[in-house]
Design an enzyme around this catalytic site. Sequence first.
Site: not given
Lengths: 209, 332
Positions: A11, A13, A124
């Site tokens: 999303a 990189a 994340d």
Amino acid sequence: MTEKKMIYRGAEAEILLSEFMNIKVVQKKRIPKKYRIKEIDTLLISYRTKEEARLMTEARTHGVAVPIIYDIDLENGVITMEYLDGKRIKDIIEDVDEKERKKICRMIGESIAKLHNNDIIHGDITTSNMILKNSRIHFIDFGLGCKDGEIEAKGVDLHVLMEAFNSTHARYPKCFNYVLDGYKKEFKGDVKLVVKKIEDIVRRGRYRR
Amino acid sequence: MICLGIEGTAHTIGIGLVEDINGRCHILSNVIKIYKPKHGGGIHPREAANHHATYVADLIKESIKKADIEYADIDLVAFSKGPGLGPCLRTAATAARALSLSLNKPIMGVNHCVAHLEIGRGTIEKCRDPVLLYVSGANTQVIAFAEGKYRVFGETLDIGIGNCLDKFGRYIGLDFPCGPKIEKLAEKGKQYLELPYSIKGMDIAFSGLLTAAEQYVKHGKKIEDICYSIQETTFAALTEVTERAMAHTEKDEVLLGGGVACNKRLREMVKTMAQERDAHFFVPSHDLCVDNGAMIAWLGLLMYKSGIRMNVENSHIDQRFRTDRVDVSWRD
């Protein structure tokens, strides 16, 4: 100039396969986003690149497997790092047997505890962001990570993984419990507080019960 | 099959009549009435419910008239079961039960968040399997279909985006709903003032930003610049979590829904994001984006046709009805 091959487009990189001083490397390049204004874009890209490299280096010193960093380019938002020839947990966790699944999840929990013992918040933790190589769980993408000693941050960090298991691997509801088993074994603080925090966050999540 | 839907989760009481033609949603009529709080206040649940009770019967009559059908043509009565404000939900449900019993037609309670997604799929031709960015006053969720359910891939950890805008709006003396007014002010903003950008995984938080924005007001920064900065920061974060969910679920459609989806800047940002990753961007027409009865009717119809049944005795409301608790039996 070395030939670069895009192996993954996330999303935020691009992951490029390249060479650095004759070694096969991965470059993570943050892509400028046209949807956001320049001010926010520049700020996010340089901040996240720097923060990510810093956290990865620190994680490694505390015994958590991460790719080795070779170079950092803040202006262009590029981190050059070791190429990991392994398997994404997301791709294998549903294919292995329950015993192996338990083992992998416990290892994940132990590694998260090592990060948290040193106040490193990954930010994340999903099954896409862990790679199994040489029987070790390698953590990638510290892009949303930070340093935070609060129980709240640790709870949220684990909650992200819990949600990832619930949404992506809903058929295997025990995974997160195994992760917590591993976490309990390694975590140096009061695990009860963290577990209670996760429950608080679940409750706080809107319309959840 | 014709279904009458009653929406009543928060400030809006809405009646929609829809018919399915070859599996597509055909809207016969869709009328709403919006409760407006007193100056400087937010929604008062009981006052909103009183408002709904006052207008619901007239709205039903109006919807029948606009659709040019008879009461006898209605095959099903649907209502918003939740999530939402208790008194409002109860008012809409009561109206639905009365109608169901008097017409002797089946009743169906539906999930409001899922309705926002299904109305996009039902009315937009190419919209088949989207990631929904659902942005309204109370709700901020990124929803996508996975393993038989609409799962929440990201959501606010504190307040909804609309609520964030309303709170800031009230702080600077605007009337509810403040979003459109902030949008106007933001158009005149030029200088970006840095605000906290808070994303945790695919979740998002707004309360820190709200406090920081209020500080800028106190320090005499231009209101237009603050509004501009609030929109740019919050919408960039919303667009980012949506993109992350799209990457994670490997879907190439994005759908907007909810009142805040009417904001042009947010639409532009999500559309740009979609274009940059070769994905399709969809947004329902304005009247289907905001809370409305047609989306409730359409979801009720889908559920009924898939074999789900409800009767008046178990037509309870559920204030905390989670998106991911709905078994989605009407799609593969």
